[in-house]
Design a protein around this motif. Structure first.
Motif, PDB file in Angstrom:
ATOM      1  N   GLU A 239     -59.825  17.131 -46.369  1.00 44.42           N
ATOM      2  CA  GLU A 239     -59.505  17.148 -44.938  1.00 44.42           C
ATOM      3  C   GLU A 239     -60.445  16.231 -44.165  1.00 44.42           C
ATOM      4  O   GLU A 239     -60.049  15.556 -43.228  1.00 44.42           O
ATOM      5  CB  GLU A 239     -59.594  18.587 -44.404  1.00 44.42           C
ATOM      6  N   HIS A 240     -61.727  16.197 -44.575  1.00 43.91           N
ATOM      7  CA  HIS A 240     -62.658  15.279 -43.909  1.00 43.91           C
ATOM      8  C   HIS A 240     -62.260  13.836 -44.163  1.00 43.91           C
ATOM      9  O   HIS A 240     -62.263  13.003 -43.255  1.00 43.91           O
ATOM     10  CB  HIS A 240     -64.087  15.534 -44.395  1.00 43.91           C
ATOM     11  N   LEU A 241     -61.880  13.556 -45.410  1.00 41.46           N
ATOM     12  CA  LEU A 241     -61.432  12.202 -45.762  1.00 41.46           C
ATOM     13  C   LEU A 241     -60.278  11.782 -44.860  1.00 41.46           C
ATOM     14  O   LEU A 241     -60.285  10.715 -44.247  1.00 41.46           O
ATOM     15  CB  LEU A 241     -60.988  12.166 -47.228  1.00 41.46           C
ATOM     16  N   LYS A 242     -59.305  12.677 -44.748  1.00 47.76           N
ATOM     17  CA  LYS A 242     -58.107  12.388 -43.962  1.00 47.76           C
ATOM     18  C   LYS A 242     -58.481  12.134 -42.509  1.00 47.76           C
ATOM     19  O   LYS A 242     -58.098  11.124 -41.920  1.00 47.76           O
ATOM     20  CB  LYS A 242     -57.156  13.582 -44.063  1.00 47.76           C
ATOM     21  N   ARG A 243     -59.280  13.047 -41.961  1.00 49.20           N
ATOM     22  CA  ARG A 243     -59.607  12.957 -40.541  1.00 49.20           C
ATOM     23  C   ARG A 243     -60.547  11.789 -40.234  1.00 49.20           C
ATOM     24  O   ARG A 243     -60.475  11.180 -39.172  1.00 49.20           O
ATOM     25  CB  ARG A 243     -60.214  14.276 -40.075  1.00 49.20           C
TER      26      ARG A 243
END
Lengths: 186, 980, 95, 416
Positions: B522-526
């Motif tokens: 999720e951090h990667l995506k955001r």
């Protein structure tokens, strides 16, 4: 006899009729309505009196029965009585005499506006208006549900004939929604 | 030179030629084309620009997963930004324009961003633009905002209509490829109610894109034959052009049917799209799989697309992206594309296969163990550089490159209720996991069954299992090759290799994200915006995840998976709104006198869903105040009539009716005599005032309760709660009769005289026979049943008369004619409001949900002798403290000065700020009787401050007035008039 | 969501209006000694469970029945639907 | 490492090799002075202010998943201080002032964008209520303007003025309101707290509270017991679960609020807009997506997803208000679990358990409150007394009748 002129729910002096393709929508003003709710502990007695009134067994949940005086289920121990206004202008009083003290009766004649949809392809219109499972919705069934945010009773009189009861004050919006669905479906 | 890239065969109708326009240039196409296939046919490869670097972009795919090939479709108010060319069904006269470029697609000024890409790395904006602080608003953000977005809206109202509908079925089959068609056959032949939905305008899925045979037929022929059989089944409903967008609770699916998007224009009354809510017993997901690209240097040039897309364009649409094509693959499927293109006469420059043991071909060269390390070509591909196992490189001359990194099952809908897919090593892909939405099963390649025969079989089996069927149709023979692939995500050592092509997220960005600690998926995506573009990462999420896993030294399943959210593909907001737009947003409720009022030229106002007459202007009245003041004066001087049908009316019957009202009202009702009406105050259980109204006792066991217009529904619901949940053994029946009766207030000193002219003579309504608060059933105009209540909101001698609604219009007209001799006036909600303020009656502005009976000066009404709803909690310390707000009247010291509702009260010489706030104004009006503005307010210790001068401030409206605190009963405080 | 109405069968939850925890049926006695505390607890404090939850739904667009629905707040799975009036009686409420 | 434009350029020229992780990944120590449960916006903000303003360095934030994964990462990013009641307005205005200096305070660009908010009204009653509110804002030192219909039309010509079921009569504007990049707020606070020595411990779920004779001694977690002199709970939708571990029942229900984003579009909306006659509010992100939402689904839930009826209700509101968005596509819908309180206002207070502190009840308004919530919770944890702007947020206010009910909806959380 009084001298006041009645208006239909759509505000006319004659009922509105619209046809789109195979389906016709007609305003039906000439019905009298009264609701009947059993008094506590008199549920069975109420059903007996109603049976006598409509000349057949009192309908169970989600059903209607009787002709020309019809009763349709509207809630637990509660029914709506429907009759031709010509013969039953003061239906509530008539029903009250019939059920006496076993049930409460309330005049509903002008609380509701009725529209009848007739013709093949009525279901194609209904599936754009309400959430009913039309596969199960057979002749003699009644359902209460929302049509474009308007709370309505829907009666299946036969495969190609349904009656729609909506609150009289919203008759215009309901009629508009029905016509739009008719034009979309046919 | 038109359609130079057309091949033979395909599912297009060459007999009909359609004209379309892209960026103003006109081209030709055929029915059966998509905009994408038509553009390729006409040798148009450059279609758009990427989001961040404005890199030239063409088509990557042939389906709804397309991240690059987006256009603004149609023109004027019907312009649709960000429309995927791959899903646009061709029609004659189609107009499309490229987007996110200026001044033109070929020469885009912001392509300069690409030169600075090194400075625009992932998340760079979080680290800068902070100094000086003010510059963010003034300089930096405006620049960023101007560059933001892709397509643009027309800024005009959407002229099209949308419908909503509801369908029910035993089995919903999502996707009409081999698995879906076979499932539909199985269920359909067994007599089940089946809905088969597919996003494409031609059913068949991949079968339309393949050359192999199914049974004795070609794949497309078998499809056509099967569809024909399904069409003939009354229990099967085929829904092409229908995308199932989401799986919601308890087997409910949302689906969008594009009924009009393939038409040049919509027939009158027909919707553009229909949002279907499909209620299912069981659902079978046959959504297929999506081929994933491989990331390598400059892998985003127009002409580089997935190998399966090239195959689809060639076989289904009879189009090649270029006469010379190369393939870059990690699996056998890439070779199938080469075979099909070769068979159609397309030159295969070479097949570059990362596997040492790749199969060879007689028809074209296969470079084993090789990788594509770079590409060239300004606005489209012209050369591909290949690194061979021996370390040498080679340049391939080609206009298109098909890339195949394997296939990802389309598991999206299995995740809509937080289900997590599981990793499948053999496929190197995620397949559906355990906890699927209730009633859902999955078949075909969506479930990781990659061969055609496997898909047919699993479709039949899954349908049989879902419906507990014992028999299944015989399966036709079909291709049954195993999935042979080597997991290969990106080419090592590349500098800029695109993972998410639309958002310009590169391999480097993913690595930087890890380096800076953004390591959860999720951090990667955001942080990088990977997978957040309009394609929601259908071709990029898994690749990004694989790269993150590699740098983290973890396995892919350890690293995680992003969760898919509805909708499966983007849906026009209009489709979710259906017909509830414009004037149809809410139903409109009309009063029985509406048509008459309209004839009178009344001005109407919304009151909830009701339309009510606000005032009735007469010729010569220029300002609304002229009309309202006159209506008030005329009513107080003689008689006025107001339609109050909108007040909620609830019929309360039963032997316990009186005791029931005793519990729901704070004041007592047990002793109310038959034929009498009483004002009732209803509290919420928390002690605040919920509503007020009247209850008229028509018989021992029969009351008619009125509620305020606004609370009719909630009060009825509350009374049912009290009846069913709190006192289930009370003999009381409730039913709403609001719409049944036309009810008019007839107010003013001459109201009795007017009514006496229409009430039938046998009913005596004199003050003696029918005193204040009397009620009863009567007849009017020669026998029409009616109800009469002697209640007053205006403070005048007044009645409310009710007749069956259908006679409401006639009664109003009759009251007007009979009232002429008394100079009768109709009055609207404004005059009503003025008169109630003059009498200090609280309404919505005072009953704002935070006021107690004590605040409103009605504390004495809360009976201590009984346990009614709200009585206990209304006693809490802070609600009964000496300084609580009390309802007061307000008069400006200078009558000329205005009083503003919403103004705050301050001590006359005290400071003007929040900490010294003494209260606020709830209602204000001009009183033509007192010739002064007046107001009602809630003031700390208000009842003890009569005569005190205070400062009314409303800085918002620049008002600052000296006011005097007075009784809220401005007119006839003793109430003599209403008893007259 | 779909609520399986005891009298009407499966109906879309959009026909219903939600109130809250079914404990709202257990209204304390307003005349009792500890009424103030009891009502504070009744009106304001909630178990708010992550899991099975008994809650009150009103069939606003339907037959006007109040229902007690047992629903899992993690999965939304509905395991039981009863007429609130019956539940109220079994919990000793009368008149 | 300090972030700046120069730094970005330097790193760009040296292959971005110098960028360090934004926060460490420490193992938990056996004991902390303060443990904050919940690595969301409020928890991380609390850690930032505790360490930077109140000088407490021995602090840990324990998060069951990845930081910023709760409501701070799934809201509609609106920042405003347009409240009416005494108990609220000073707090939210304090928060807005902190927002205005946030980037410089944490040295991280959260893209605070003061593009303004307009609350539209459609009836005289709404106008009166907004007038009262706007006056309360000004009297509390905030900014507010009242626009009439013509002024609204001049600023927002694309709204439905010609065919509206509920005509726009005007709007209450707060120019200083706006939006911020929600994820960046969490990351910025995390980075700053980390730099001030706070241990941010991800994937560390609290499974219990160790309480002995009325005193909280620490937290049981998936990574073992961690001792603490003080434990602060800031877990929004999970408040009921965590405080339940201490045997407490709260005046709170958990509900889902859905949010939506459209495909990226060239700029069309200049400010945040809320519809007064339906459930719809919207703004446009710097990336171009229309970010919008409406009402909560209305039933208790801990699932971060909603259902179709509310999706439709929100889009109906949107189309009724601005029919130009009909052909804009809804790209993604998601849900967050809201700690809906009994009066729609939050709680920042001690609890009956010694050493256990509670921060919750933010309903769907938690994002805008993040800085002040963190500041005031840090103040309470550091000084054991409420911060002056948060004195009304007591746990016992429902018992005494001191509700802070902006909507006047009463003790039914799903109506707030």
């Amino acid at each position: 006899m009084h001298d006041l002129v009645a208006l239909t729910a759509l505000g006319g002096t004659t009922p509105r009729v619209d046809t789109v393709g195979p389906v016709t929508c007609s305003e039906v003003p000439d019905v009298a309505l009264a609701s009947v709710t059993a008094r506590l502990g008199h549920e069975a007695a109420t059903q007996d009196e109603l049976a006598r009134l409509i000349g057949t067994a009192t309908p169970t949940a989600q059903r209607f029965a009787g002709d020309p005086v019809t009763a349709f289920w509207s809630g637990p121990d509660q029914w709506m009585i429907e009759a031709p206004i010509a013969t039953h202008e003061d239906l509530a009083a008539h029903v009250k005499t019939a059920v006496g003290t076993v049930a409460s009766v309330t005049e509903q004649t002008d609380a509701w506006a009725r529209f009848d949809l007739r013709g093949d392809g009525v279901n194609a219109v209904l599936e754009l208006l309400c959430q009913l499972d039309l596969r199960q919705f057979q002749s003699g069934h009644v359902a209460r549900g929302a049509v474009h945010h308007i709370g309505c009773f829907i009666l299946c009189r036969s495969a190609d004939h349904v009656s729609l009861y909506g609150p009289r004050s919203s008759a215009g919006s309901l009629h508009h929604a029905v016509l739009a669905a008719m034009r979309s479906a046919h | 030179m038109t359609q130079v890239n057309r091949l033979t065969g395909g599912q297009i109708d060459r007999d009909t030629t359609l004209k379309f326009y892209f960026d103003g240039r006109s081209f030709t196409a055929h029915p059966g084309d998509t905009l994408a296939s038509a553009l390729l046919a006409n040798n148009v490869r450059l279609i758009g620009r990427s989001f961040k670097y404005h890199r030239p972009r063409g088509l990557l795919t042939a389906g709804s997963e397309e991240p690059n090939g987006m256009v603004e479709l149609r023109a004027g108010a019907r312009k649709e930004p960000n429309t995927r060319a791959t899903t646009i069904e061709m029609y004659d006269g189609l107009i499309a324009n490229s987007q996110n470029r200026w001044p033109s697609l070929r020469f885009d000024a912001l392509a300069v961003n690409d030169l600075f890409s090194n400075f625009l790395s992932a998340g760079f904006y979080y680290k800068t633009f902070m100094w000086p602080a003010a510059f963010w608003e003034k300089l930096y953000e405006p620049i960023i905002r101007r560059a933001a977005g892709l397509g643009s809206l027309s800024m005009q109202a959407d002229p099209d209509e949308y419908d909503k509908g509801f369908r029910h079925c035993d089995l919903l089959i999502i996707g009409a490829g081999p698995a879906g068609l076979m499932a539909a056959l199985t269920a359909g032949r067994a007599g089940a109610d089946v809905i088969l939905a597919d996003e494409d305008f031609t059913l068949g899925g991949r079968l339309n894109s393949e050359t192999f045979s199914v049974g004795d037929h070609s794949a497309p022929d078998w499809t056509a034959q099967t569809v024909a059989e399904l069409l003939a089944m009354p229990n099967v409903r085929l829904m092409p052009r229908t995308t199932v967008i989401g799986a919601f609770d308890h087997g409910i699916y949302g689906a969008v049917e594009r009924t009009g998007d393939h038409l040049p224009s919509l027939p009158a009354g027909k919707p553009r799209q229909i949002l279907w809510r499909i209620y299912t017993q069981k659902a079978l997901l046959c959504a297929g799989a999506t081929e994933r690209p491989i990331a390598f240097e400059n892998n985003d040039r127009p002409g580089i697309m997935t190998a399966s897309a090239l195959r689809t364009y060639a076989n289904r649409f009879a189009v090649t992206a270029s006469p010379r094509v190369a393939i870059f693959t990690s699996n056998d499927d890439g070779h199938r594309t080469a075979d099909d293109l070769h068979a159609k006469g397309v030159k295969i420059a070479a097949v570059v296969d990362v596997r040492e043991d790749a199969p060879l071909s007689y028809d074209y060269e296969v470079l084993k163990g090789a990788q594509v390390i770079n590409t060239r070509g300004r606005l489209g591909l012209s050369f591909v550089e290949v690194a061979l196992p021996d370390g040498s490189t080679r340049t391939l001359d080609c206009g298109a490159l098909g890339v195949s990194g394997g296939w990802n099952p389309n598991v999206h809908l299995t995740c809509h209720q937080r289900g997590r897919p599981v990793w499948n090593e053999a496929l190197a892909a995620f397949v559906p996991g355990e906890n699927l939405p209730v009633g859902m099963s999955v078949a075909g390649s969506a479930n990781g069954v990659m061969s055609t025969h496997g898909a047919l079989r699993s479709g039949a089996e899954a349908a049989a299992a879902a419906l507990d069927l014992t028999t299944q149709p015989d399966l036709p023979e079909a291709e049954d090759a195993p999935m042979a692939l080597k997991p290969f995500w990106y080419v090592q050592g590349c500098k800029r290799a695109w993972v998410d092509q639309q958002n310009d997220v590169t391999v480097k960005d993913v690595k930087l994200s890890y380096q800076e600690g953004f390591r959860s998926v999720e951090h990667l995506k955001r942080y990088t915006t990977l997978g957040m573009a309009t394609d929601q990462g259908k071709t990029s999420n898994i690749t990004g995840l694989a790269i993150m896993a590699e740098v983290a030294g973890k396995s892919i399943p350890e690293t995680g998976t992003t969760i898919f959210r509805p909708p499966y593909t983007p849906v026009p907001i209009g489709a979710f709104a259906g017909r509830m737009t414009g004037k149809d947003f809410h139903p409109t409720r009309l009063t029985p006198s509406h048509h008459w009022a309209k004839e009178r030229g009344a001005v109407f106002v919304e009151a909830g869903n009701w339309l009510r007459a606000q005032w009735f202007p007469l010729p010569g009245e220029t300002h609304w105040r002229d009309s309202v003041d006159r209506e008030v004066r005329q009513t107080r001087a003689s008689v006025g009539v107001c339609d109050c049908t909108t007040l909620g009316k609830i019929d309360v019957q039963g032997t316990d009716a009186a005791e029931f009202l005793n519990r729901v009202y704070a004041n007592g009702f047990a002793k109310l005599a038959v034929g009498k009406t009483r004002y009732g105050l209803m509290l919420r259980e928390d002690g605040m005032v919920m509503d007020d109204g009247t209850a008229a006792r028509l018989a021992e066991d029969h009351f008619v309760v009125t509620t305020t217009t606004a609370n009719a529904v909630s009060v009825y619901r509350h009374m049912e709660f009290v009846r069913q949940c709190l006192f289930p053994d009370m003999d009381v029946q409730l039913i709403s009769t609001t719409d049944g009766w036309a009810q008019y207030a007839v107010a003013g000193p001459n109201s009795r005289k007017l009514l006496q002219k229409i009430v039938d003579p046998e009913f005596d309504i004199s003050n003696e026979a029918f005193p204040f608060m009397a009620c009863g059933k009567i007849t009017v105009c020669g026998g029409l049943r009616a109800r009469l209540f002697r209640i007053s909101f205006s403070g005048e001698l007044a009645f409310e008369i009710a007749v069956p609604s259908r006679y409401g219009d006639a009664l109003m007209r009759r009251l007007m004619t009979e009232g002429k001799e008394f100079d009768v006036t109709p009055y609207g909600t404004e005059a009503l409001s003025v008169m109630r303020i003059e009498k200090g009656h609280p309404v919505g502005n005072e009953l704002n949900g935070t006021t107690t009976a004590l605040n409103l000066g009605l504390g004495k009404m809360v009976s201590k002798k009984k346990d009614s709803v709200g009585s206990v909690l209304s006693e809490r310390e802070a609600l009964t403290a000496p300084d609580v707000l009390k309802l007061v009247g307000l008069k400006p010291v200078n009558p000329e000065e205005k009083i503003t509702a919403g103004g705050h009260l301050m001590n006359i010489d005290g400071p003007v700020d929040a900490t010294h706030d003494q209260g606020y104004v709830t209602s204000a009006a001009y009183s033509p009787n007192l010739n002064s503005h007046i107001g009602l307010g809630l003031l700390k210790r208000g009842d003890a401050r009569m005569g005190e001068k205070m400062r009314l401030v409303s800085p918002l409206t620049e008002l600052n007035v000296e006011v005097e605190i007075v009784s809220a009963h401005f007119v006839d405080p003793e109430g003599e008039r209403l008893r007259a | 969501m779909i609520i399986n109405h005891p009298l009407l069968g499966p109906r879309d939850a959009s026909e219903f209006t939600y109130l809250g925890d079914a404990s709202l049926i257990d209204r304390p006695d307003g005349t009792a000694e500890n009424a103030a505390d009891a009502f504070y607890d009744y009106a304001y404090l909630r178990d708010n469970p992550a899991g099975e939850h008994r809650e009150l739904w009103y069939h606003e667009a339907g037959d006007r029945s109040w229902l007690v629905v047992t629903r899992n707040t993690l999965t939304h799975e509905i395991s039981k639907v009863e007429l609130a009036r019956d539940v109220a009686r079994t919990r000793g409420r009368s008149k | 490492m300090r972030y700046s434009g120069f730094r970005v350029i330097k790193e760009a020229l040296t292959g971005h090799k110098g960028w360090k992780p934004v926060w460490r990944e420490p193992d938990p120590k056996p004991h902390y002075d303060v443990i904050i449960i919940g690595g969301g916006g409020h928890g991380l903000a609390t850690a930032h202010y505790l360490s930077k303003v109140y000088g407490q360095r021995n602090v840990a934030v324990v998060e069951k998943g990845w930081i910023g994964g709760g409501n701070v990462g799934r809201n509609t990013t609106i920042v405003r201080s347009n409240y009416m009641l005494d108990g609220n307005e000073p707090f939210y205005e304090f928060s807005l002032k902190l927002w205005e200096g946030l980037e410089q305070d944490v040295n991280y660009n959260a893209m605070m964008s003061q593009r303004g908010i307009i609350n539209l009204f459609h009836t005289d009653g709404q106008r009166d209520a907004y007038t009262r509110r706007g006056n309360a804002m000004i009297l509390n030192g905030a900014d507010a303007e009242l626009l009439d219909a013509d002024q609204v039309r001049a600023e927002h010509p694309y709204l439905n003025f010609d065919d509206a079921r509920f005509p726009i009569k005007g709007g209450l504007v707060q120019r200083r309101a706006g939006t911020a990049r929600h994820d960046a707020v969490a990351w910025g606070y995390a980075r700053s707290a980390d730099l001030h020595g706070v241990d941010i411990i991800q994937n560390c779920e609290v499974t219990g509270l160790r309480i002995e004779n009325g005193t909280c001694l620490g937290v049981e977690t998936s990574k073992g017991f961690i001792g603490a002199s003080k434990v602060g709970c800031a877990v929004a939708g999970n408040s009921g679960r965590v405080m339940g571990m201490a045997g407490m029942r709260l005046p709170i229900e958990s509900h889902v609020l859905q949010a939506f984003v459209s495909e990226g579009l060239k700029p069309v909306l200049p400010s945040v807009i809320t519809f007064g006659a339906g459930h719809f509010y919207v703004s446009q992100s710097d990336k171009g997506g229309l970010v919008f939402g409406g009402d909560i689904d209305g039933y208790n839930t801990y699932a971060q997803r909603g259902n179709l009826p509310v999706v439709e209700d929100v889009c109906e509101g949107g189309m009724a208000l601005m029919p130009m968005i009909g052909r804009a596509r809804l790209l993604r819908m998601w849900g967050g679990v809201m700690d809906m309180s009994m009066d729609g206002s939050p709680i920042i207070d001690r609890t009956p358990v010694q050493g256990l502190y509670f921060n919750g009840g933010w309903c769907y308004g938690g994002f805008k409150a993040t800085p002040a919530s963190g500041y005031c919770f840090a103040h309470l944890l550091a000084k054991d007394e409420p911060h002056p702007v948060a004195t009304a947020y007591r746990l016992d206010r429902f018992r005494t009748g001191r509700m802070i009910d902006e909507k006047g909806a009463g003790n039914q959380p799903n109506l707030h």
